[in-house]
Design an enzyme around this catalytic site. Structure first.
Site, PDB file in Angstrom:
ATOM      1  N   TYR A 184      12.320  18.714   5.876  1.00 50.15           N
ATOM      2  CA  TYR A 184      12.560  18.060   7.168  1.00 50.15           C
ATOM      3  C   TYR A 184      13.503  16.865   7.032  1.00 50.15           C
ATOM      4  O   TYR A 184      13.410  16.106   6.075  1.00 50.15           O
ATOM      5  CB  TYR A 184      11.250  17.518   7.739  1.00 50.15           C
ATOM      6  N   MET A 191       2.780  19.030   5.924  1.00 52.84           N
ATOM      7  CA  MET A 191       1.343  19.165   6.109  1.00 52.84           C
ATOM      8  C   MET A 191       0.742  20.143   5.093  1.00 52.84           C
ATOM      9  O   MET A 191      -0.291  19.891   4.500  1.00 52.84           O
ATOM     10  CB  MET A 191       1.032  19.645   7.528  1.00 52.84           C
ATOM     11  N   ARG A 217     -19.233 -10.976   1.234  1.00 45.44           N
ATOM     12  CA  ARG A 217     -19.166  -9.722   1.995  1.00 45.44           C
ATOM     13  C   ARG A 217     -20.575  -9.431   2.487  1.00 45.44           C
ATOM     14  O   ARG A 217     -20.881  -9.654   3.644  1.00 45.44           O
ATOM     15  CB  ARG A 217     -18.638  -8.605   1.097  1.00 45.44           C
ATOM     16  N   LYS A 248     -20.989   7.852  -4.761  1.00 49.98           N
ATOM     17  CA  LYS A 248     -20.627   7.731  -3.346  1.00 49.98           C
ATOM     18  C   LYS A 248     -19.311   8.458  -3.078  1.00 49.98           C
ATOM     19  O   LYS A 248     -18.605   8.827  -4.035  1.00 49.98           O
ATOM     20  CB  LYS A 248     -20.519   6.243  -2.981  1.00 49.98           C
TER      21      LYS A 248
HETATM   22  C1  LIG Z   1     -18.622   1.362  -5.623  1.00 50.94           C
HETATM   23  C2  LIG Z   1     -19.599   0.380  -6.134  1.00 50.94           C
HETATM   24  C3  LIG Z   1     -19.842   0.285  -7.510  1.00 50.94           C
HETATM   25  C4  LIG Z   1     -19.084   1.080  -8.548  1.00 50.94           C
HETATM   26  O1  LIG Z   1     -17.787   0.578  -8.720  1.00 50.94           O
HETATM   27  P1  LIG Z   1     -16.789   1.179  -9.828  1.00 50.94           P
HETATM   28  O2  LIG Z   1     -15.678   0.210  -9.871  1.00 50.94           O
HETATM   29  O3  LIG Z   1     -16.353   2.506  -9.343  1.00 50.94           O
HETATM   30  O4  LIG Z   1     -17.550   1.275 -11.095  1.00 50.94           O
HETATM   31  C5  LIG Z   1     -20.841  -0.589  -7.909  1.00 50.94           C
HETATM   32  N1  LIG Z   1     -21.533  -1.329  -7.016  1.00 50.94           N
HETATM   33  C6  LIG Z   1     -21.306  -1.263  -5.693  1.00 50.94           C
HETATM   34  C7  LIG Z   1     -22.087  -2.106  -4.763  1.00 50.94           C
HETATM   35  C8  LIG Z   1     -20.328  -0.412  -5.212  1.00 50.94           C
HETATM   36  O5  LIG Z   1     -20.091  -0.348  -3.889  1.00 50.94           O
END
Ligand SMILES: *Cc1c(COP(=O)(O)O)cnc(C)c1O
Length: 383
Positions: free
Chosen positions: A275, A323, A135, A36
Site C-alpha cells: 500500500y 492486516m 499506584r 497473567k
Molecule cells: C506483572 C507483575 C509481576 C511480574 O513482573 P515481571 O517483571 O514480569 O517479573 C510481579 N508483581 C506484580 C504485582 C505484577 O503485576
C-alpha cells in the site's frame, strides 16, 4: 497449516529458566510464577501444565477472569493468587476456593470482611503496602485503621502475605527509588511484626528484583517475564551477566512464532511495494509475503522496520504491515520457495529474532509485544 502461523513452546527452555531462577532465590523461598495476560501471550492453557511439570505450584494472575481460566486447568494442589482486580461480586468465588488475593484499599478490606463473615470462612489475603510506587497499596495514614480491622476480624481473615511492588527495577535510573522501596518495605514489615502479625510470606521481588536486587528476595517472589526467557530490559541483562561473569545468556526463550512463505515475486527497480508509497525498490528485487499481519499480532509499527528470518538469514519487512500479511525483501536469499519456514520470533540456524529486536525497539517492549500475541494462534509444545 490451517491457521496462518503457529507458536512453539519449548519445554526444555522453560525448565532451564525455572531451574535458573530457583537456584538464584534458594529453596526456602516460595516461587510464584506470574501467568497473567494469557501467560504473557504464550497461552495459559498450554503453558500452565508445562510449568507444573517443572515443579512450580503457585501461580499469580491479575484478575478473577484470569484466575477462573487457571482454576480450570491447574492441578488441585497448586495455589492461585490474584494480584489485581477483584469485583465485589466475585469475592465469594475466590474465598470459596481458597484463592488468595491482594487487598490494597479500605473498601476492599471491609467488603472482604463482610463477605467472609457471611460465609463463615476466612479469606486468604495479601496486604499490599505503598512503598514508593504510588499506584496501589495502603498508605501510611491508613495503616492504623488497617491494623485495627485485621485484628478485630482475625477470625475471618488469614493474612497470608504482605507485599509491595517495585516501580521500575528494570531501569538503572530508578536505582535510588528501588533501594528506598526495599528499605521502606522492610520497615513496614517490622511495624507489622510489632503489631503482632506474622504473615507467612513477605514479597516484593519481580523478575528484575530477583535478577538485580537480591535484597528484594524475601519469603516469596512473583516472577513473570524471565521465566519465559525474556529479560525485563537490556540493562537488567547486562547488569546481571556482568555481576555473574557470564558470557552467555542464562535464559532461554520459551516461545517461537513461525509461519511460511506465501508467495515470491520479482519487482523491478523503482517501484513502490504494498500500500502507498512507503517503500520504493532501489534495485531489481525479490519480494516475498507471509500470511501474518497486524490483525494477527504483528504490529504495524514494524512497517519498514521489523526483521524476519528465512533460510537462516535476517530480512527486512518492507512497506506497511497489512492486516493479514507482511511483505519482506528477500533479494539476497537464494532458492526461496513458497512453503519455506519463516521465523517471526525465535531462532533459525544461527540467526535469532528476539521480541526486542523484532523491531529495533527497546527490550521493555517485550512485555507489550508478547501480550499482544493472539490466543487464536495454535500452540505446539516442543522439547
Ligand atoms: C506483572 C507483575 C509481576 C511480574 O513482573 P515481571 O517483571 O514480569 O517479573 C510481579 N508483581 C506484580 C504485582 C505484577 O503485576
Amino acid at each position: 497449516m490451517l491457521h496462518t502461523s503457529y507458536i512453539e513452546l519449548s519445554k526444555d527452555a522453560l525448565n532451564s529458566n525455572i531451574n535458573y531462577i530457583r537456584k538464584r532465590i534458594g529453596k526456602d523461598v516460595k516461587y510464584s510464577m506470574v501467568v497473567k495476560a494469557n501467560a504473557y501471550g504464550h497461552g495459559i492453557e498450554e503453558l500452565l501444565p508445562m510449568i507444573e511439570e517443572c515443579g512450580v505450584d503457585h501461580f499469580s494472575v491479575f484478575s478473577v477472569a484470569e484466575a477462573m481460566r487457571a482454576w480450570e486447568i491447574k492441578q488441585e494442589h497448586c495455589e492461585l493468587m490474584i494480584m489485581g482486580f477483584v469485583d465485589d461480586d466475585y469475592l465469594q468465588w475466590a474465598i470459596e476456593r481458597d484463592i488468595s488475593f491482594f487487598v490494597f484499599t479500605l473498601h476492599r478490606l471491609k467488603k472482604v470482611i463482610e463477605v467472609a463473615k457471611k460465609m463463615d470462612q476466612a479469606a486468604r489475603i495479601h496486604v499490599e503496602l505503598e512503598t514508593g510506587m504510588h499506584r496501589t497499596g495502603f498508605c501510611e495514614d491508613e495503616m492504623e485503621e488497617v491494623s485495627r480491622l485485621l485484628k478485630k476480624h482475625s477470625k475471618h481473615l488469614e493474612i497470608e502475605g504482605i507485599c509491595s511492588h517495585l516501580a521500575g527495577a528494570e531501569n538503572i535510573v530508578n536505582y535510588r527509588r528501588i533501594t528506598n522501596q526495599i528499605e521502606r518495605f522492610k520497615e513496614l514489615c517490622d511495624w507489622f511484626g510489632a503489631e503482632g502479625f506474622q504473615p507467612k510470606y513477605r514479597h516484593l521481588a519481580c523478575s528484575a528484583g530477583v535478577l538485580n536486587y537480591p535484597s528484594s528476595i524475601l519469603d516469596m517472589v512473583r516472577v513473570g517475564i524471565s521465566n519465559y526467557g525474556f529479560w525485563p530490559s537490556d540493562e537488567t541483562k547486562m547488569m546481571h551477566m556482568k555481576e555473574e561473569g557470564f558470557e552467555e545468556d542464562p535464559l532461554d526463550r520459551v516461545l517461537s512464532w513461525k509461519t511460511e512463505i506465501m508467495s515470491v515475486n520479482r519487482v523491478k527497480e523503482g517501484n513502490y511495494v504494498s500500500y502507498g508509497k512507503s517503500y520504493l525498490t532501489n534495485r531489481d528485487s525479490k519480494i516475498a509475503t507471509a500470511p501474518v499481519g497486524y490483525g494477527y499480532g504483528f504490529s504495524r509499527n514494524l512497517s519498514n522496520n521489523g526483521h524476519i528470518l528465512v533460510k537462516g538469514k535476517r530480512v527486512p519487512v518492507v512497506g506497511s504491515v497489512n492486516m493479514n500479511m507482511l511483505v519482506m525483501d528477500v533479494t539476497d536469499v537464494p532458492d526461496l520457495k513458497v512453503g519455506d519456514e519463516v521465523v517471526l520470533i525465535g531462532k533459525q540456524g544461527d540467526a535469532v529474532i528476539s521480541v526486542g529486536s523484532f523491531s529495533d525497539m527497546n527490550n521493555s517492549m517485550n512485555y507489550e509485544l508478547l501480550t499482544r500475541l493472539p490466543n487464536h494462534i495454535p500452540r505446539r509444545i516442543v522439547p
